[in-house]
Design a protein around this motif. Sequence first.
Motif, PDB file in Angstrom:
ATOM      1  N   PRO A  61       0.631  -0.689   0.028  1.00 16.74           N
ATOM      2  CA  PRO A  61      -0.098   0.094  -0.115  1.00 16.74           C
ATOM      3  C   PRO A  61       0.415   1.162   0.060  1.00 16.74           C
ATOM      4  N   ARG A  62      -0.270   2.460  -0.123  1.00 14.92           N
ATOM      5  CA  ARG A  62       1.571   3.358  -0.073  1.00 14.92           C
ATOM      6  C   ARG A  62       0.645   4.093   0.985  1.00 14.92           C
ATOM      7  N   PHE A  63       1.909   4.561   2.197  1.00 12.44           N
ATOM      8  CA  PHE A  63       2.133   4.624   3.589  1.00 12.44           C
ATOM      9  C   PHE A  63       1.694   6.046   4.091  1.00 12.44           C
ATOM     10  N   LYS A  64       0.649   7.172   3.441  1.00 11.89           N
ATOM     11  CA  LYS A  64       0.605   8.048   3.357  1.00 11.89           C
ATOM     12  C   LYS A  64       1.038   9.404   4.934  1.00 11.89           C
ATOM     13  N   THR A  65       1.906  10.171   4.673  1.00 14.05           N
ATOM     14  CA  THR A  65       1.836  11.242   5.974  1.00 14.05           C
ATOM     15  C   THR A  65       1.084  10.865   7.188  1.00 14.05           C
ATOM     16  N   PHE A  82      10.942   4.530  11.497  1.00 18.58           N
ATOM     17  CA  PHE A  82       9.990   3.582  11.257  1.00 18.58           C
ATOM     18  C   PHE A  82      10.194   3.492   9.369  1.00 18.58           C
ATOM     19  N   ILE A  83      10.668   4.853   9.282  1.00 13.18           N
ATOM     20  CA  ILE A  83      10.864   5.041   7.257  1.00 13.18           C
ATOM     21  C   ILE A  83      12.074   4.446   7.192  1.00 13.18           C
ATOM     22  N   ARG A  88      10.674   2.082   1.355  1.00 15.15           N
ATOM     23  CA  ARG A  88      11.383   3.269   0.751  1.00 15.15           C
ATOM     24  C   ARG A  88      10.151   4.061  -0.012  1.00 15.15           C
ATOM     25  N   VAL A  89      10.920   4.998  -1.119  1.00 19.30           N
ATOM     26  CA  VAL A  89       9.762   5.542  -2.313  1.00 19.30           C
ATOM     27  C   VAL A  89       9.711   4.847  -3.461  1.00 19.30           C
ATOM     28  N   ASP A  94       5.261   7.442  -3.721  1.00 18.85           N
ATOM     29  CA  ASP A  94       5.401   7.427  -2.298  1.00 18.85           C
ATOM     30  C   ASP A  94       5.095   6.645  -1.503  1.00 18.85           C
ATOM     31  N   PHE A  95       5.410   6.230   0.191  1.00 17.30           N
ATOM     32  CA  PHE A  95       6.413   5.316   0.727  1.00 17.30           C
ATOM     33  C   PHE A  95       5.638   4.477   0.369  1.00 17.30           C
TER      34      PHE A  95
END
Length: 161
Positions: A61-65, A82-83, A88-89, A94-95
């Motif tokens: 999934p995308r990890f939004k802010t 965590f990041i 990764r981007v 997107d994360f």
Amino acid sequence: MTAGILQNWEKKAKEHKKQYQQFLKRTDKNGVLKQLPALHEAAFEAVDCLTCANCCKHYSPRFKTPDVKRIARGLGLKESVFIDTYLRVDEDGDFVVKQSPCPFLNTDNTCGIYDIRPSDCARFPYTDEDVLIKRPALTLKNSEFCPITYYVLEKLTGNAG
């Protein structure tokens, strides 16, 4: 998974891809949107996600802010840690998770962060949302690895009784 509509679903999804594509392009959007809640519910009754978990095994999934903040806090980590540890981007900026399967997927196909999971995970496979029609490329991709998306498209296109 139940037999019948879901038997050989992966093969049938590939065979029906063009039909799905044409349907999504020319469908009565409002008519489809009215059908989605019932079809979504029926699909989830027919498919046990814990026997599949293809989404968690092969995609991210995308990890939004807000997701990053919530999950990092839930895991007791600084956002940067965590990041650096898990994300990764991607090519869209997107994360996403660094690896497949998802590092939070347990061996029994449950989610280790289910209560704080990314919003994309909570909404997946979008079979009760207008995303199903508004993002046909995503819907077509999902139909090839998600039996719930396949089930809903089969019902919408009249392939299943």
